[in-house]
Design a protein around this motif. Structure first.
Motif, short mmCIF file in Angstrom:
data_model
loop_
_atom_site.label_atom_id
_atom_site.label_comp_id
_atom_site.label_asym_id
_atom_site.label_seq_id
_atom_site.Cartn_x
_atom_site.Cartn_y
_atom_site.Cartn_z
N VAL A 16 0.85 -1.19 0.00
CA VAL A 16 0.00 0.00 0.00
C VAL A 16 0.88 1.24 0.00
O VAL A 16 1.96 1.26 0.58
CB VAL A 16 -0.98 0.04 1.20
CG1 VAL A 16 -1.95 -1.12 1.13
CG2 VAL A 16 -0.24 0.04 2.52
N GLY A 17 0.42 2.27 -0.66
CA GLY A 17 1.13 3.54 -0.70
C GLY A 17 0.12 4.67 -0.71
O GLY A 17 -1.02 4.49 -1.13
N GLY A 18 0.56 5.83 -0.23
CA GLY A 18 -0.39 6.93 -0.19
C GLY A 18 0.25 8.27 0.03
O GLY A 18 1.43 8.48 -0.23
N ASP A 19 -0.57 9.18 0.55
CA ASP A 19 -0.12 10.56 0.70
C ASP A 19 0.87 10.77 1.83
O ASP A 19 1.45 11.83 1.95
CB ASP A 19 -1.31 11.51 0.83
CG ASP A 19 -2.14 11.27 2.08
OD1 ASP A 19 -1.87 10.32 2.83
OD2 ASP A 19 -3.09 12.06 2.29
N GLY A 40 9.74 7.71 3.43
CA GLY A 40 8.98 8.94 3.42
C GLY A 40 9.68 10.12 2.78
O GLY A 40 9.26 11.24 2.96
N ASN A 41 10.73 9.86 2.02
CA ASN A 41 11.49 10.97 1.44
C ASN A 41 11.09 11.29 0.02
O ASN A 41 11.78 11.99 -0.69
CB ASN A 41 12.99 10.66 1.50
CG ASN A 41 13.34 9.36 0.82
OD1 ASN A 41 12.48 8.59 0.46
ND2 ASN A 41 14.62 9.12 0.64
N ARG A 42 9.95 10.76 -0.43
CA ARG A 42 9.43 11.06 -1.76
C ARG A 42 8.10 11.77 -1.62
O ARG A 42 7.63 12.03 -0.53
CB ARG A 42 9.27 9.76 -2.54
CG ARG A 42 10.61 9.06 -2.79
CD ARG A 42 10.38 7.77 -3.55
NE ARG A 42 11.64 7.20 -3.95
CZ ARG A 42 12.24 6.21 -3.31
NH1 ARG A 42 11.71 5.69 -2.25
NH2 ARG A 42 13.39 5.73 -3.75
N ALA A 47 1.26 4.95 -7.43
CA ALA A 47 1.15 3.69 -8.15
C ALA A 47 2.04 2.64 -7.49
O ALA A 47 3.14 2.96 -7.05
CB ALA A 47 1.55 3.86 -9.61
N ILE A 48 1.53 1.42 -7.42
CA ILE A 48 2.25 0.29 -6.82
C ILE A 48 1.91 -0.95 -7.64
O ILE A 48 0.77 -1.10 -8.08
CB ILE A 48 1.77 0.06 -5.36
CG1 ILE A 48 2.23 1.17 -4.45
CG2 ILE A 48 2.20 -1.28 -4.82
CD1 ILE A 48 3.68 1.12 -4.09
N ALA A 60 5.56 4.35 -7.90
CA ALA A 60 5.82 5.66 -8.47
C ALA A 60 5.18 6.71 -7.58
O ALA A 60 4.18 6.45 -6.92
CB ALA A 60 5.26 5.74 -9.89
N ASP A 61 5.78 7.90 -7.59
CA ASP A 61 5.22 8.98 -6.78
C ASP A 61 4.68 10.10 -7.67
O ASP A 61 4.78 10.04 -8.89
CB ASP A 61 6.21 9.48 -5.74
CG ASP A 61 7.35 10.31 -6.29
OD1 ASP A 61 7.31 10.70 -7.48
OD2 ASP A 61 8.27 10.61 -5.53
#
Length: 85
Positions: A16-19, A40-42, A47-48, A60-61
């Motif tokens: 999972v990825g998010g804001d 957390g540096n992006r 997208a995952i 992707a960020d």
């Protein structure tokens, strides 16, 4: 807020990825966190996915940065910035 997710090929884990700019690997049955793949540096993770063979995890960020991890070691293998011009 979770913006994107992708199950592992065996269906036992989910990325999972998010804001919050963090990618997490969770157990699907009880949502136990198994790993944090991004410190957390992006920017927000938008997208995952997991490769068909299950050996790589991709993300992707919001800035166009694409990153790749080894699924077994969870080590980051590569990051690429999108071309902007």
């Amino acid at each position: 807020v979770v913006l994107t997710s992708a199950p592992s090929r065996d269906g036992k884990q989910v990325l999972v990825g998010g804001d919050d700019r963090i990618v997490r690997l969770l157990k699907l049955d009880d949502h136990t966190e198994l790993a944090t793949l991004d410190e957390g540096n992006r920017d927000a993770v938008t997208a995952i996915d997991v490769t068909a063979d299950g050996k790589r995890m991709l993300g992707a960020d919001a800035t166009g940065l694409v990153f790749v991890w080894d699924a077994a070691t969870r080590a980051e293998l590569l990051s690429l910035q999108a071309h902007t011009g």
